[in-house]
Design an enzyme around this catalytic site. Structure first.
Site, PDB file in Angstrom:
ATOM      1  N   HIS A 271      65.679   6.221  28.714  1.00  0.00           N
ATOM      2  CA  HIS A 271      66.330   6.833  29.878  1.00  0.00           C
ATOM      3  C   HIS A 271      65.245   7.560  30.677  1.00  0.00           C
ATOM      4  O   HIS A 271      64.272   8.047  30.104  1.00  0.00           O
ATOM      5  CB  HIS A 271      67.365   7.835  29.350  1.00  0.00           C
ATOM      6  CG  HIS A 271      68.246   8.454  30.379  1.00  0.00           C
ATOM      7  ND1 HIS A 271      67.848   9.496  31.168  1.00  0.00           N
ATOM      8  CD2 HIS A 271      69.533   8.182  30.739  1.00  0.00           C
ATOM      9  CE1 HIS A 271      68.842   9.850  31.962  1.00  0.00           C
ATOM     10  NE2 HIS A 271      69.871   9.069  31.720  1.00  0.00           N
TER      11      HIS A 271
ATOM     12  N   LYS B 155      78.250  14.571  26.017  1.00  0.00           N
ATOM     13  CA  LYS B 155      78.380  13.184  25.553  1.00  0.00           C
ATOM     14  C   LYS B 155      78.994  13.127  24.159  1.00  0.00           C
ATOM     15  O   LYS B 155      79.049  12.078  23.534  1.00  0.00           O
ATOM     16  CB  LYS B 155      77.011  12.494  25.562  1.00  0.00           C
ATOM     17  CG  LYS B 155      76.470  12.289  26.986  1.00  0.00           C
ATOM     18  CD  LYS B 155      75.137  11.594  26.969  1.00  0.00           C
ATOM     19  CE  LYS B 155      74.374  11.739  28.257  1.00  0.00           C
ATOM     20  NZ  LYS B 155      74.850  10.864  29.329  1.00  0.00           N
TER      21      LYS B 155
ATOM     22  N   ASP C 120      65.313  11.336  21.267  1.00  0.00           N
ATOM     23  CA  ASP C 120      66.328  11.597  22.283  1.00  0.00           C
ATOM     24  C   ASP C 120      67.661  11.113  21.704  1.00  0.00           C
ATOM     25  O   ASP C 120      67.913   9.908  21.635  1.00  0.00           O
ATOM     26  CB  ASP C 120      65.958  10.836  23.564  1.00  0.00           C
ATOM     27  CG  ASP C 120      67.092  10.835  24.586  1.00  0.00           C
ATOM     28  OD1 ASP C 120      68.178  11.340  24.283  1.00  0.00           O
ATOM     29  OD2 ASP C 120      66.870  10.299  25.696  1.00  0.00           O
TER      30      ASP C 120
ATOM     31  N   GLN D 153      72.634   9.654  23.100  1.00  0.00           N
ATOM     32  CA  GLN D 153      73.678   8.648  22.866  1.00  0.00           C
ATOM     33  C   GLN D 153      73.993   8.481  21.385  1.00  0.00           C
ATOM     34  O   GLN D 153      74.708   7.552  21.015  1.00  0.00           O
ATOM     35  CB  GLN D 153      73.244   7.296  23.444  1.00  0.00           C
ATOM     36  CG  GLN D 153      73.108   7.274  24.943  1.00  0.00           C
ATOM     37  CD  GLN D 153      74.426   7.532  25.673  1.00  0.00           C
ATOM     38  OE1 GLN D 153      75.504   7.316  25.111  1.00  0.00           O
ATOM     39  NE2 GLN D 153      74.343   7.994  26.898  1.00  0.00           N
TER      40      GLN D 153
END
Ligand code: PMP
Length: 406
Positions: free
Chosen positions: A123, A226, A200, A203
């Site tokens: 991302h 999220k 990261d 997600q």
């Protein structure tokens, strides 16, 4: 034993509405998940009953809010299996966490000629802060390539590691393609090379059990919004001995031990990294999101999602004009696709006419789109409240779209 999905769905008031006269199908969970009632109520409860600034008040409300805020830090420590609450830094979200780290690690450890490795799947939030750091320090960014399926090429990664590699920053799960990266292997290889690792996890946290101790990553970043929590709150986990060495990111209240014009000393962990009035309301609401996840069990929630993903993938494969983008060995939560002859934006607009929310475009991951030779995709991303019946509605709307475009 399975869990009752209807009892999950019932907790999300936003899902009860109609969009364009159709019941809402929300397939944009990789952008942000919806919030259960307990999270929404927590926000009202905080502002109705104990809003006050924390840490520096002797009065009742301030003490109550401080205690609640610090309890959530301990809860998050347990949730991701950190060693200590001091390793949990509250931020605005993943982007903020990565920018914090890029600045602080940059000021502390990165020198001219050093190298930082990211991957082609990242991302923009896990690319641009590192590029900025490289510019500041005259360091170099190196990139792990992927194959056409969307899997990282680990042999190429091995070749990139060298004595100048200071940090490896990779995503746990790709937001654009859904690839679940082999992060344990990536972390172990980085450590054998004496490089730090940031994962990261934006997600991942809502879809996989995260154990930072077992992973042995040095840093792990994620966002509350999220994982059924509120916007504006996130976490940077860092190993204590590393956070202790890092320069602070922002200066201001709370992050200091003492201030004089001659010399300012910094506060202990984690406050050194939390300058200014913290986002107490959203921290408390995030706590409710974690309770929600834990009530059902993350593996049970993940099972619901993967059943929907597998079903959608199989059904999409049957449609000739659909190309699935991203067929990695292990995936979570995301189905990216293209319809031959129809622009993704048009698909998204037509699906919206049927009350179906998907995302179109490059998903803030332009380099992987460029690598695959496309401008963007249509992305359906799933959460625990999504059902196969909703996938059927998506399929029906896709058939109508194909018919419309001939
Ligand atoms: N990394 C990944 C993999 C993401 O999916 C996202 C959000 N789409 C981010 C980072 C940035 O998260 P946030 O916008 O919450 O800071």
């Amino acid at each position: 034993m399975g869990i009752d999905q209807n009892s999950i769905i019932a907790q999300f008031p936003i899902l009860k509405q109609q969009i364009n006269k159709f019941p809402l199908v929300y397939f944009d969970n990789a952008a942000t998940t919806q919030k259960p009632q307990c999270v929404i109520e927590s926000l009202t409860d905080y502002y109705s009953n104990f809003n006050s600034n924390i840490h520096r008040g002797v009065h009742h409300l301030s003490q109550k809010a401080t205690e609640a805020y610090e309890q959530v830090r301990a809860q998050i420590k347990d949730f991701i299996h950190a060693n200590s609450s001091n390793e949990i830094v509250f931020t605005k979200g993943t982007t903020d966490s990565i920018n914090l780290l890029a600045f602080s690690i940059g000021e502390t450890f990165i020198e001219e000629g050093d190298e930082i490795i990211v991957s082609e799947l990242e991302h923009h939030s896990n690319i641009v802060p590192w590029q900025m750091l490289c510019q500041r320090k005259k360091a170099h960014l190196r990139v792990i390539p992927v194959n056409d399926e969307g899997d990282l090429l680990i042999d190429e990664y091995r070749k990139l590691l060298n004595k100048r590699t200071r940090l490896v920053a990779v995503g746990h799960v790709s937001n654009a393609l859904g690839t679940v990266n082999p992060i344990k292997e990536i972390i172990d290889l980085a450590h054998q090379n004496n490089s730090f690792v940031l994962i990261d996890g934006a997600q991942a946290v809502a879809h996989l059990a995260v154990d930072v101790k077992a992973l042995d990553c040095d840093f792990y970043a994620f966002s509350g919004h999220k994982m059924y929590g509120p916007m504006g709150i996130g976490v940077l986990y860092g190993k204590k001995h590393l956070l202790e060495q890092l320069q602070p990111y922002q200066g201001g209240g709370e992050m200091i031990a003492s201030v004089s014009f001659e010399k300012t000393t910094y506060n202990e962990l984690p406050y050194k990294f939390e300058a200014g009035t913290p986002n107490v309301a959203d921290v408390l609401a995030l706590s409710k999101a974690i309770e929600f996840i834990q009530k059902y069990g993350i593996s049970n929630l993940a099972k619901l999602e993967s059943e929907v993903l597998e079903y959608a993938t199989e059904e999409f494969k049957k449609i000739k004009r659909i190309k699935i983008v991203g067929t990695a060995k292990r995936k979570a939560g995301v189905l990216s696709f293209l319809i031959e002859g129809v622009h993704p934006y048009d698909v998204g607009t037509i699906l919206d006419q049927f009350g179906i929310a998907v995302r179109t475009g490059n998903h803030c991951a332009e380099p992987i789109m460029t690598r695959l030779g496309i401008r963007g995709t249509i992305r359906a991303s799933f959460a625990a409240y999504n059902t196969k019946e909703e996938v059927d509605r998506l399929l029906k709307a896709i058939h109508k779209t194909i018919d419309m475009f001939g």
